[in-house]
Design a protein around this motif. Structure first.
Motif, PDB file in Angstrom:
ATOM      1  N   THR A 447      21.696  15.711  -4.512  1.00  0.00           N
ATOM      2  CA  THR A 447      21.515  16.669  -3.412  1.00  0.00           C
ATOM      3  C   THR A 447      21.961  18.063  -3.821  1.00  0.00           C
ATOM      4  O   THR A 447      21.302  19.072  -3.504  1.00  0.00           O
ATOM      5  CB  THR A 447      22.304  16.195  -2.178  1.00  0.00           C
ATOM      6  N   THR A 448      23.082  18.144  -4.537  1.00  0.00           N
ATOM      7  CA  THR A 448      23.577  19.445  -5.014  1.00  0.00           C
ATOM      8  C   THR A 448      22.593  20.075  -5.995  1.00  0.00           C
ATOM      9  O   THR A 448      22.321  21.288  -5.934  1.00  0.00           O
ATOM     10  CB  THR A 448      24.942  19.265  -5.691  1.00  0.00           C
ATOM     11  N   ALA A 449      22.033  19.265  -6.906  1.00  0.00           N
ATOM     12  CA  ALA A 449      21.068  19.787  -7.874  1.00  0.00           C
ATOM     13  C   ALA A 449      19.789  20.254  -7.181  1.00  0.00           C
ATOM     14  O   ALA A 449      19.206  21.289  -7.540  1.00  0.00           O
ATOM     15  CB  ALA A 449      20.749  18.716  -8.920  1.00  0.00           C
ATOM     16  N   LEU A 450      19.359  19.510  -6.170  1.00  0.00           N
ATOM     17  CA  LEU A 450      18.159  19.893  -5.417  1.00  0.00           C
ATOM     18  C   LEU A 450      18.373  21.236  -4.718  1.00  0.00           C
ATOM     19  O   LEU A 450      17.505  22.124  -4.776  1.00  0.00           O
ATOM     20  CB  LEU A 450      17.827  18.806  -4.388  1.00  0.00           C
ATOM     21  N   ALA A 451      19.511  21.387  -4.064  1.00  0.00           N
ATOM     22  CA  ALA A 451      19.806  22.638  -3.368  1.00  0.00           C
ATOM     23  C   ALA A 451      19.886  23.801  -4.348  1.00  0.00           C
ATOM     24  O   ALA A 451      19.422  24.916  -4.055  1.00  0.00           O
ATOM     25  CB  ALA A 451      21.114  22.512  -2.592  1.00  0.00           C
ATOM     26  N   ASP A 453      18.316  24.071  -7.275  1.00  0.00           N
ATOM     27  CA  ASP A 453      16.947  24.402  -7.712  1.00  0.00           C
ATOM     28  C   ASP A 453      16.216  25.210  -6.645  1.00  0.00           C
ATOM     29  O   ASP A 453      15.524  26.186  -6.949  1.00  0.00           O
ATOM     30  CB  ASP A 453      16.176  23.117  -8.010  1.00  0.00           C
ATOM     31  N   GLN A 454      16.345  24.803  -5.404  1.00  0.00           N
ATOM     32  CA  GLN A 454      15.672  25.505  -4.317  1.00  0.00           C
ATOM     33  C   GLN A 454      16.213  26.925  -4.152  1.00  0.00           C
ATOM     34  O   GLN A 454      15.443  27.867  -3.891  1.00  0.00           O
ATOM     35  CB  GLN A 454      15.834  24.718  -3.011  1.00  0.00           C
ATOM     36  N   GLN A 455      17.525  27.083  -4.300  1.00  0.00           N
ATOM     37  CA  GLN A 455      18.114  28.405  -4.148  1.00  0.00           C
ATOM     38  C   GLN A 455      17.606  29.362  -5.221  1.00  0.00           C
ATOM     39  O   GLN A 455      17.255  30.515  -4.932  1.00  0.00           O
ATOM     40  CB  GLN A 455      19.635  28.328  -4.197  1.00  0.00           C
ATOM     41  N   VAL A 456      17.562  28.904  -6.472  1.00  0.00           N
ATOM     42  CA  VAL A 456      17.072  29.761  -7.554  1.00  0.00           C
ATOM     43  C   VAL A 456      15.611  30.128  -7.332  1.00  0.00           C
ATOM     44  O   VAL A 456      15.210  31.293  -7.489  1.00  0.00           O
ATOM     45  CB  VAL A 456      17.263  29.065  -8.914  1.00  0.00           C
ATOM     46  N   ALA A 457      14.802  29.142  -6.948  1.00  0.00           N
ATOM     47  CA  ALA A 457      13.379  29.409  -6.700  1.00  0.00           C
ATOM     48  C   ALA A 457      13.203  30.421  -5.568  1.00  0.00           C
ATOM     49  O   ALA A 457      12.409  31.367  -5.678  1.00  0.00           O
ATOM     50  CB  ALA A 457      12.654  28.107  -6.372  1.00  0.00           C
TER      51      ALA A 457
END
Length: 507
Positions: A447-451, A453-457
């Motif tokens: 979940t932390t990695a997903l968030a 990735d989304q933040q950088v994008a």
């Protein structure tokens, strides 16, 4: 003889003096605009404090092809297509054409007028009125053909000021058309960037589905080994279903964004389905041009339009003032007028007239003063609109620059967090597969990695969106090439219009 000439000259001087006195008395009795004025002035950009928020950075103004910096050929083609066929652009062009036609009409009022008329009238004249025998009581056919000319001397410049006002309104309409085009292209570019954002988030969602499918397989193996229960398996399956739902939602948003792009193109929704995935690059380095506040007034079409409207109202005020003075119109006519057809084309049927017509407003119940007050009110409103537009423009530049700088700082930390989160996610998955960690640890890391990735994008897409907005705030490559593009000159013209005396606005 000599005494007669002296007496005649004396009488002539007395007559001239009498006419002068009568004319002066008439003028003094005319309606006047005493006490009607305005002290409103266009603001100078240098008067606003911008040194810290809008620093000079040796940059350049955006070019008309500012969107090319992102290196996407499809975007360039879409912008050209939007400007070619969008109904809003056609509306703006029609308004420019209407303003041009109005200018031609105003120009015609400053020119001599020439016309020709012909009339045929069959009439029975009264036996007891003004017409003498033998025409009294008879039916007659009157033929009349006239060639007429007229010219308004425009001594006080009323028609000339109306022409100048219409030309300024034309310039304002042309700048408005540029506003429409810039708004359209920026909306198109930002919607296209939104499409790129959705595709980037879709990639992340697809990767998440792959990751959670892997977790589900590992969980199945751990159940077989007795390390996990069906609770962990159901949890893994629920998370996988959630990721697939997110992917479906993103697919739906991609389709609706395509429809939005089609609408901006002025085409049907099917046109949007033919748009391929964006391939946008990072764009140019963000650096502001020198002397930005002063030059901005000729670089933003909305500011230019507001400036020209002030100039137009300047001339409207002068036109309203000229209405207080006498209006002299010269007219002449020559032609033929005869009863019947037999004598119509003879020399005896010739008729001619010539003379001036003078209109002198003396008492109109306050109509002219009310009209001038209305023009001044419109002038004050136009100046206030310009000043507010200038404040908004400076604020937009400063805001977009601040957001870009903030996003750049956030990206540094967000990318560092992304690298750390990805590493933790892979390590947690490896330990989970080896039986050294439980599923909760893996899900938390995932979940932390997903968030991350989304933040950088999102930050990368936000920065591009802010670059587009900054290009628009700087005028999007527009430049006012009219003679009155100098903001100081235009402001001086506006200031002179606030005076009560008619002064031609500087160009």
């Amino acid at each position: 003889m000599k005494s007669q000439l002296i007496n005649r000259a004396a009488r002539s001087r007395v007559a001239q003096a009498g006419v002068t006195v009568i004319f002066a008395a008439a003028l003094s009795a005319c309606a006047n605009y005493a006490g009607i004025s305005s002290d409103r002035q266009m603001a100078q950009p240098q008067t606003y404090a911008t040194e810290q928020s809008i620093p000079q950075d040796n940059g350049h103004w955006p070019a008309a092809d500012w969107a090319d910096q992102f290196g996407d050929a499809q975007l360039k083609a879409l912008l050209a297509e939007a400007l070619k066929g969008n109904p809003s652009v056609e509306q703006a062009r029609a308004r420019v054409a209407a303003a041009a036609a109005y200018s031609d009409t105003a120009k015609a009022a400053t020119m001599p007028q020439l016309g020709a008329t012909y009339s045929f009238t069959r009439q029975q004249f009264s036996s007891t009125a003004l017409v003498p025998p033998p025409y009294a009581g008879s039916w007659q056919s009157e033929n009349k053909g006239l060639l007429s000319a007229s010219y308004d001397l425009d001594l006080w410049g009323k028609n000339r000021e109306a022409l100048k006002a219409s030309l300024s309104q034309l310039q304002a309409s042309q700048a408005d058309a540029e506003v429409v085009g810039l708004t359209l292209t920026s909306s198109m570019a930002r919607a296209y960037n939104q499409l790129a954002r959705l595709y980037a988030l879709r990639d992340i969602a697809q990767q998440e589905i792959t990751q959670r499918e892997r977790i589900d397989r590992i969980t199945a193996g751990r159940i077989a080994s007795g390390l996990d229960t069906h609770v962990e398996r159901k949890t893994a399956q629920a998370n996988l279903a959630t990721s697939r739902a997110t992917l479906a939602a993103l697919d739906g948003s991609i389709v609706t964004t395509r429809y939005q792009l089609a609408a901006l193109l002025g085409a049907g929704p099917d046109r949007g389905l033919a748009i391929t995935r964006p391939a946008l690059g990072v764009g140019d380095e963000v650096r502001l041009p020198e002397n930005l506040p002063a030059d901005l007034v000729s670089r933003r079409p909305d500011l230019v339009a507001a400036k020209w409207r002030v100039d137009a109202l300047t001339h409207d005020v002068k036109e309203a003032k000229a209405e207080f003075y006498p209006d002299i119109n010269l007219s002449a006519a020559i032609g033929l007028d005869a009863f019947g057809f037999g004598r119509f084309l003879t020399a005896a049927s010739r008729t001619a007239s010539a003379g001036p017509a003078i209109h002198l407003p003396i008492f109109d119940g306050g109509q002219l003063r009310a009209q001038l007050k209305g023009r001044y009110a419109e002038f004050d409103y136009a100046v206030a609109t310009y000043n507010q537009t200038l404040v908004t423009a400076l604020s937009e530049v400063a805001t977009q620059l601040a957001q870009i700088r903030s996003t750049d700082q956030q990206l540094v930390d967000a990318e560092a967090a992304q690298d750390a989160a990805r590493g933790a996610d892979q390590l947690a998955l490896t330990q989970y597969k080896a039986g050294l960690a439980n599923q909760l640890t893996v899900l938390n890391a995932d979940t932390t990695a997903l968030a991350a990735d989304q933040q950088v994008a999102n930050l990368r897409m936000n920065r591009r969106d802010q670059q587009i907005a900054l290009a628009v705030a700087l005028g999007g490559g527009y430049a006012d090439h009219a003679d009155a593009a100098n903001p100081a000159t235009a402001s001086a013209a506006a200031a002179s219009a606030a005076n009560t005396q008619p002064v031609v606005a500087a160009r």
